[in-house]
Scaffold this motif. Structure first.
Motif, PDB file in Angstrom:
ATOM      1  N   VAL A  15       0.836  -1.345  -0.019  1.00 24.03           N
ATOM      2  CA  VAL A  15      -0.045   0.077  -0.066  1.00 24.03           C
ATOM      3  C   VAL A  15       0.999   1.261  -0.017  1.00 24.03           C
ATOM      4  N   VAL A  16       0.534   2.186  -0.743  1.00 21.93           N
ATOM      5  CA  VAL A  16       1.293   3.337  -0.861  1.00 21.93           C
ATOM      6  C   VAL A  16       0.936   4.523  -0.049  1.00 21.93           C
ATOM      7  N   ASP A  17       1.964   5.386   0.488  1.00 24.72           N
ATOM      8  CA  ASP A  17       1.446   6.565   1.208  1.00 24.72           C
ATOM      9  C   ASP A  17       0.691   7.564   0.344  1.00 24.72           C
ATOM     10  N   LEU A  56      -3.426   9.587   7.988  1.00 19.87           N
ATOM     11  CA  LEU A  56      -3.374   8.225   8.839  1.00 19.87           C
ATOM     12  C   LEU A  56      -4.727   7.608   8.489  1.00 19.87           C
ATOM     13  N   ASP A  57      -5.892   8.575   8.456  1.00 23.83           N
ATOM     14  CA  ASP A  57      -7.343   7.899   8.000  1.00 23.83           C
ATOM     15  C   ASP A  57      -7.118   7.139   6.590  1.00 23.83           C
ATOM     16  N   GLU A  58      -6.533   8.021   5.585  1.00 22.47           N
ATOM     17  CA  GLU A  58      -6.434   7.288   4.312  1.00 22.47           C
ATOM     18  C   GLU A  58      -5.611   6.284   4.315  1.00 22.47           C
ATOM     19  N   MET A  59      -4.696   5.999   5.085  1.00 24.99           N
ATOM     20  CA  MET A  59      -3.630   4.901   5.011  1.00 24.99           C
ATOM     21  C   MET A  59      -4.530   3.645   5.593  1.00 24.99           C
TER      22      MET A  59
ATOM     23  N   GLU B  10     -14.059   4.684  -5.099  1.00 25.42           N
ATOM     24  CA  GLU B  10     -14.267   5.740  -4.387  1.00 25.42           C
ATOM     25  C   GLU B  10     -13.301   6.836  -4.062  1.00 25.42           C
ATOM     26  N   ASN B  11     -13.812   8.039  -3.922  1.00 24.62           N
ATOM     27  CA  ASN B  11     -12.852   9.115  -3.771  1.00 24.62           C
ATOM     28  C   ASN B  11     -12.658   9.526  -2.315  1.00 24.62           C
ATOM     29  N   VAL B  12     -11.837  10.638  -2.085  1.00 26.82           N
ATOM     30  CA  VAL B  12     -11.314  10.495  -0.619  1.00 26.82           C
ATOM     31  C   VAL B  12     -12.461  10.939  -0.052  1.00 26.82           C
ATOM     32  N   TYR B  13     -13.412  11.869  -0.481  1.00 25.65           N
ATOM     33  CA  TYR B  13     -14.566  12.370   0.479  1.00 25.65           C
ATOM     34  C   TYR B  13     -15.492  11.158   0.895  1.00 25.65           C
TER      35      TYR B  13
END
Lengths: 169, 317
Positions: A15-17, A56-59, B10-13
């Motif tokens: 998984v990428v940053d 962090l949430d995206e990760m 999905e997009n970020v939102y």
């Protein structure tokens, strides 16, 4: 190690940053562990680069999705703060990828002296950050804070290009 | 900046709204501080309520300071400084969130659940605790020192404020890395690196403005004078702190003075600034921010920070 666990580790490490997509989470050094619980749940332990790192949430989201796609139905992503992340956790491969993408990688600071007040340095740091575009050593800091929590902005006096630098913490 | 592209499902939102069930509450960010450490047991011999209160003290310092710094967004003198102040605010917010989650785990949010008008009083979990504590406490329940709630004035006063705040918090949290409470120790270990950077940033600006033009010097000195009356309170120990110092959990703020003074003694002469001599304020009958006795400034800060959450407790985005 079971093959399911090996698969989960491989999937998590790839998984990428979200903010520096040239790096995997393994390159960045924020993956602290991938284990399987007795009930088969994959438990991933993650540490933030900065306390308030919004990535962090995206990760967590990307980790869950990658593991689901790799066939792991139950995934738990935990956060740990200790030991704290520093730029020394970025792997050699990660440093190479940063430089190739035009981002100056951080120096390795090594073990920090323990105890005693943290010294304050009033003069600008004298260390050299080489331009990732042309390699010249003659660069200057233009902003101590960049577009992400972990970068500063610099400019090369030789080729004139602005660039990001992953600042040492 | 983002790895997501058009082909992503999905997009970020969407992710913010759906990644966690908690994310549907607009005032969270869809991330929780994690439970791996927040629920660590209370160390032997430590009073649970005292520990919760101490977590609130350190959390509220960071939360209110973060909110104050956020006020510079769209108004800073230069884009680079706006990014810097917003980044510092974000670091402090991150520190506050973990501390609020720990305080919540220890029961600090329970008295305020009824304040939520959405009827979800039974919601549990660290994120919910954070939001309840940040948005549904009145000013008397905040435990921050007075310094962080003060109006930041101009940019010079802001960097004077940040130099004092970051030097003090760095000295405090550096010692806190040895706390017997594992959450406090972990938060401190992470925050020390951030605060070192904040202090550097502030010191560089105090130096540049103090040792700059006649105008920048005068405004830098005035900024320092405005901040000075709130410094003394930083070195005043509250009863909760004293009990937790004895238990090996907290830091005695009276021990921090020499370390902060050493930083100021290094920066102020180099910046050609004079150490102010102004009477301390912030304590009323020996009680101050740590007791919930605040200036009217905190009410204004909280009005901005809390009004949306209170008006629309079920809003989503």
């Amino acid at each position: 190690m079971t093959s399911a666990l090996t698969d989960a580790r491989t999937a998590a490490e790839a998984v990428v940053d979200p903010e520096m997509p040239m790096l995997t989470l393994a390159d960045l050094g924020v993956l602290r562990g991938v284990e399987t619980a007795a009930d088969g749940t994959v438990v991933v332990t993650l540490t933030p680069t900065y306390s308030g790192c919004p990535a962090l949430d995206e990760m967590r989201h990307d980790l869950r999705r990658a593991l689901h796609e790799a066939g792991h139905e139950r995934v738990e992503v935990r956060t740990t703060f200790s030991p704290p992340w520093s730029t020394d956790w970025i792997s050699d491969a990660g440093r190479r990828k940063l430089a190739e993408a035009g981002v100056a990688p951080p120096d390795r600071l090594g073990p920090r002296p323990a105890g005693g007040p943290v010294p304050l340095t009033l003069h600008a740091p004298s260390r050299v950050v080489a331009c990732p575009q042309c390699g010249a050593a003659d660069t200057e800091e233009t902003s101590r804070f960049g577009p992400t929590a972990c970068t500063a902005l610099r400019r090369c006096r030789s080729c004139g290009e602005p660039f990001e630098h992953v600042k040492e913490i | 900046m983002h790895s997501h592209d058009e082909t992503d499902d999905e997009n970020v939102y969407d992710a913010l709204a759906t990644a966690d069930d908690d994310g549907r509450w607009a005032f969270g960010t869809g991330f929780d501080a994690g439970t791996a450490e927040i629920d660590a047991p209370v160390p032997d011999g430590v009073d649970r309520d005292d520990l919760a209160t101490y977590c609130l003290m350190l959390a509220d310092d960071a939360l209110v300071a973060s909110q104050r710094l956020s006020g510079w967004t769209t108004k800073a003198p230069e884009l680079e400084e706006e990014v810097a102040l917003a980044n510092i605010a974000l670091d402090l917010l991150g520190q506050a969130r973990v501390l609020l989650a720990r305080a919540g785990h220890l029961g600090a949010a329970e008295p305020y659940r009824g304040e939520r008008s959405d009827g979800k009083g039974g919601c549990a979990g660290p994120q919910d605790d954070e939001d309840v504590l940040a948005y549904f406490r009145d000013d008397r329940a905040f435990r921050n020192v007075t310094l962080v709630e003060t109006d930041l004035g101009d940019f010079a006063q802001t960097v004077a404020w940040l130099l004092v705040l970051a030097s003090w918090r760095l000295a405090l949290l550096r010692r806190l890395t040895g706390s017997r409470d594992p959450v406090l120790a972990a938060v401190a270990g992470k925050a020390v690196k951030e605060l070192t950077y904040h202090r550097d940033y502030a010191a560089q600006w105090v130096l540049r403005l103090g040792d700059g033009t006649a105008l920048s010097h005068a405004r830098m000195q005035a900024g320092l004078e405005a901040v000075w009356p709130f410094v003394e309170e930083l070195f005043t120990a509250h009863a909760v702190e004293r009990r937790l110092v004895d238990a090996g959990v907290a830091v005695d703020p009276t021990e921090l003075r020499w370390e902060v003074d050493a930083v100021l003694d290094q920066v102020l002469p180099a910046a050609t600034l004079t150490r102010p001599e102004r009477p301390a304020v912030g304590l009323v009958g020996g009680r101050g921010g740590r007791d919930g006795v605040h200036t009217e400034a905190l009410g204004l800060v909280l009005a901005v920070m809390q009004s949306l959450a209170r008006a629309h407790p079920e809003a989503t985005w």
